[in-house]
Write a protein that holds these residues in place. Structure first.
Motif, PDB file in Angstrom:
ATOM      1  N   ARG A  29     -13.744  30.874 -42.129  1.00 32.13           N
ATOM      2  CA  ARG A  29     -14.297  32.087 -41.236  1.00 32.13           C
ATOM      3  C   ARG A  29     -15.107  31.744 -40.231  1.00 32.13           C
ATOM      4  NH1 ARG A  29     -15.979  36.297 -46.179  1.00 32.13           N
ATOM      5  NH2 ARG A  29     -13.888  36.628 -47.039  1.00 32.13           N
ATOM      6  N   PHE A  30     -15.835  30.588 -40.286  1.00 32.55           N
ATOM      7  CA  PHE A  30     -16.845  30.141 -39.177  1.00 32.55           C
ATOM      8  C   PHE A  30     -16.273  29.404 -38.308  1.00 32.55           C
ATOM      9  CE2 PHE A  30     -19.586  30.056 -43.425  1.00 32.55           C
ATOM     10  CZ  PHE A  30     -20.262  31.203 -43.202  1.00 32.55           C
ATOM     11  N   ALA A  31     -15.076  28.626 -38.498  1.00 30.23           N
ATOM     12  CA  ALA A  31     -14.571  27.708 -37.353  1.00 30.23           C
ATOM     13  C   ALA A  31     -12.797  27.942 -37.831  1.00 30.23           C
ATOM     14  CB  ALA A  31     -15.094  26.454 -37.513  1.00 30.23           C
ATOM     15  N   ASN A  32     -12.154  28.231 -36.824  1.00 28.10           N
ATOM     16  CA  ASN A  32     -10.732  28.201 -37.024  1.00 28.10           C
ATOM     17  C   ASN A  32     -10.084  27.047 -36.786  1.00 28.10           C
ATOM     18  OD1 ASN A  32     -10.912  27.791 -34.173  1.00 28.10           O
ATOM     19  ND2 ASN A  32      -9.834  29.634 -33.590  1.00 28.10           N
ATOM     20  N   ILE A  33     -10.712  25.874 -36.904  1.00 30.17           N
ATOM     21  CA  ILE A  33     -10.137  24.498 -36.962  1.00 30.17           C
ATOM     22  C   ILE A  33      -9.875  23.902 -38.356  1.00 30.17           C
ATOM     23  CG2 ILE A  33     -11.380  23.556 -34.920  1.00 30.17           C
ATOM     24  CD1 ILE A  33     -12.861  21.982 -36.875  1.00 30.17           C
ATOM     25  N   TYR A  34     -10.145  24.929 -39.277  1.00 30.72           N
ATOM     26  CA  TYR A  34     -10.218  24.560 -40.639  1.00 30.72           C
ATOM     27  C   TYR A  34      -8.855  24.995 -41.528  1.00 30.72           C
ATOM     28  CZ  TYR A  34     -14.561  22.989 -40.655  1.00 30.72           C
ATOM     29  OH  TYR A  34     -16.137  22.164 -40.544  1.00 30.72           O
ATOM     30  N   GLY A  35      -7.965  24.170 -41.887  1.00 25.27           N
ATOM     31  CA  GLY A  35      -6.868  24.523 -43.019  1.00 25.27           C
ATOM     32  C   GLY A  35      -7.211  24.656 -44.055  1.00 25.27           C
ATOM     33  N   GLU A  36      -6.559  23.652 -45.110  1.00 22.93           N
ATOM     34  CA  GLU A  36      -6.695  23.675 -46.672  1.00 22.93           C
ATOM     35  C   GLU A  36      -7.796  22.679 -46.603  1.00 22.93           C
ATOM     36  OE1 GLU A  36      -4.427  22.848 -50.770  1.00 22.93           O
ATOM     37  OE2 GLU A  36      -3.648  21.932 -48.978  1.00 22.93           O
ATOM     38  N   ILE A  37      -8.828  22.950 -47.574  1.00 23.12           N
ATOM     39  CA  ILE A  37      -9.976  22.226 -47.951  1.00 23.12           C
ATOM     40  C   ILE A  37     -10.091  22.349 -49.537  1.00 23.12           C
ATOM     41  CG2 ILE A  37     -12.453  22.171 -47.914  1.00 23.12           C
ATOM     42  CD1 ILE A  37     -12.441  24.121 -45.454  1.00 23.12           C
ATOM     43  N   LEU A  38      -9.980  20.951 -50.193  1.00 21.36           N
ATOM     44  CA  LEU A  38     -10.084  20.893 -51.620  1.00 21.36           C
ATOM     45  C   LEU A  38     -10.961  19.873 -51.948  1.00 21.36           C
ATOM     46  CD1 LEU A  38      -7.638  18.804 -52.477  1.00 21.36           C
ATOM     47  CD2 LEU A  38      -6.484  20.231 -51.409  1.00 21.36           C
ATOM     48  N   TRP A  39     -11.178  19.948 -53.270  1.00 25.00           N
ATOM     49  CA  TRP A  39     -11.836  18.636 -53.838  1.00 25.00           C
ATOM     50  C   TRP A  39     -10.984  17.719 -54.535  1.00 25.00           C
ATOM     51  CZ3 TRP A  39     -16.863  17.412 -52.835  1.00 25.00           C
ATOM     52  CH2 TRP A  39     -17.800  18.490 -52.056  1.00 25.00           C
ATOM     53  N   SER A  40     -10.741  16.795 -54.054  1.00 24.72           N
ATOM     54  CA  SER A  40      -9.676  15.776 -54.334  1.00 24.72           C
ATOM     55  C   SER A  40     -10.166  14.663 -55.623  1.00 24.72           C
ATOM     56  CB  SER A  40      -9.394  14.596 -53.422  1.00 24.72           C
ATOM     57  OG  SER A  40     -10.138  14.145 -52.589  1.00 24.72           O
ATOM     58  N   GLU A  41     -11.575  14.568 -55.890  1.00 27.05           N
ATOM     59  CA  GLU A  41     -11.904  13.821 -56.822  1.00 27.05           C
ATOM     60  C   GLU A  41     -13.474  14.442 -57.280  1.00 27.05           C
ATOM     61  OE1 GLU A  41     -13.130   9.230 -57.073  1.00 27.05           O
ATOM     62  OE2 GLU A  41     -11.376   9.770 -55.943  1.00 27.05           O
ATOM     63  N   GLY A  42     -13.697  14.304 -58.412  1.00 27.53           N
ATOM     64  CA  GLY A  42     -15.237  14.743 -58.800  1.00 27.53           C
ATOM     65  C   GLY A  42     -15.533  16.024 -58.818  1.00 27.53           C
ATOM     66  N   ARG A  43     -16.606  16.639 -58.965  1.00 25.02           N
ATOM     67  CA  ARG A  43     -17.286  17.979 -58.936  1.00 25.02           C
ATOM     68  C   ARG A  43     -17.777  18.195 -57.530  1.00 25.02           C
ATOM     69  NH1 ARG A  43     -20.489  18.553 -64.341  1.00 25.02           N
ATOM     70  NH2 ARG A  43     -21.423  20.168 -63.058  1.00 25.02           N
TER      71      ARG A  43
END
Length: 120
Positions: A29-43
């Motif tokens: 919502r703050f920047a239109n450069i972002y696609g998928e964001i996920l945690w790949s390891e850990g909390r």
């Protein structure tokens, strides 16, 4: 090495600023450069955890973030790796005397083609 820094001030308390900043689901919502964001390891936001961020532009890529420091509402540090570049980035949340928060971000970026003492 390339360096950057920027500072903003908000009327939000450090705790409120951290709650918004640390909610990675809001980042697109703050920047239109972002696609998928996920945690790949850990909390999330735990030291040693990894976050994967898809960047849509200017070049589509995925950045791997390794969290190296996290004191919620105070300080956050990570190391990013993407397409041969490495970047360290820090974010500090400092309470202001009259209320609100100063959010200061800075970082250093290196790439294999960078040469010391040579202007490009």
């Amino acid at each position: 090495m390339y360096q950057f820094q920027y500072t903003i001030k908000t009327q939000a308390s450090p705790t409120q600023a951290w709650e918004i900043y640390s909610n990675w689901n809001l980042w697109p919502r703050f920047a239109n450069i972002y696609g998928e964001i996920l945690w790949s390891e850990g909390r999330p936001w735990e030291v040693g955890s990894r976050m994967s961020i898809e960047i849509l532009r200017p070049v589509r890529s995925t950045i791997d973030h390794l969290i190296i420091c996290c004191e919620p509402a105070k300080e956050l540090g990570w190391i990013d790796r993407c397409v041969g570049m490495t970047m360290s980035q820090w974010v500090e949340f400092t309470p202001l005397m009259n209320g609100g928060t100063k959010i200061h971000t800075w970082g250093d970026m290196t790439a294999p083609e960078m040469r010391v003492g040579v202007k490009t």
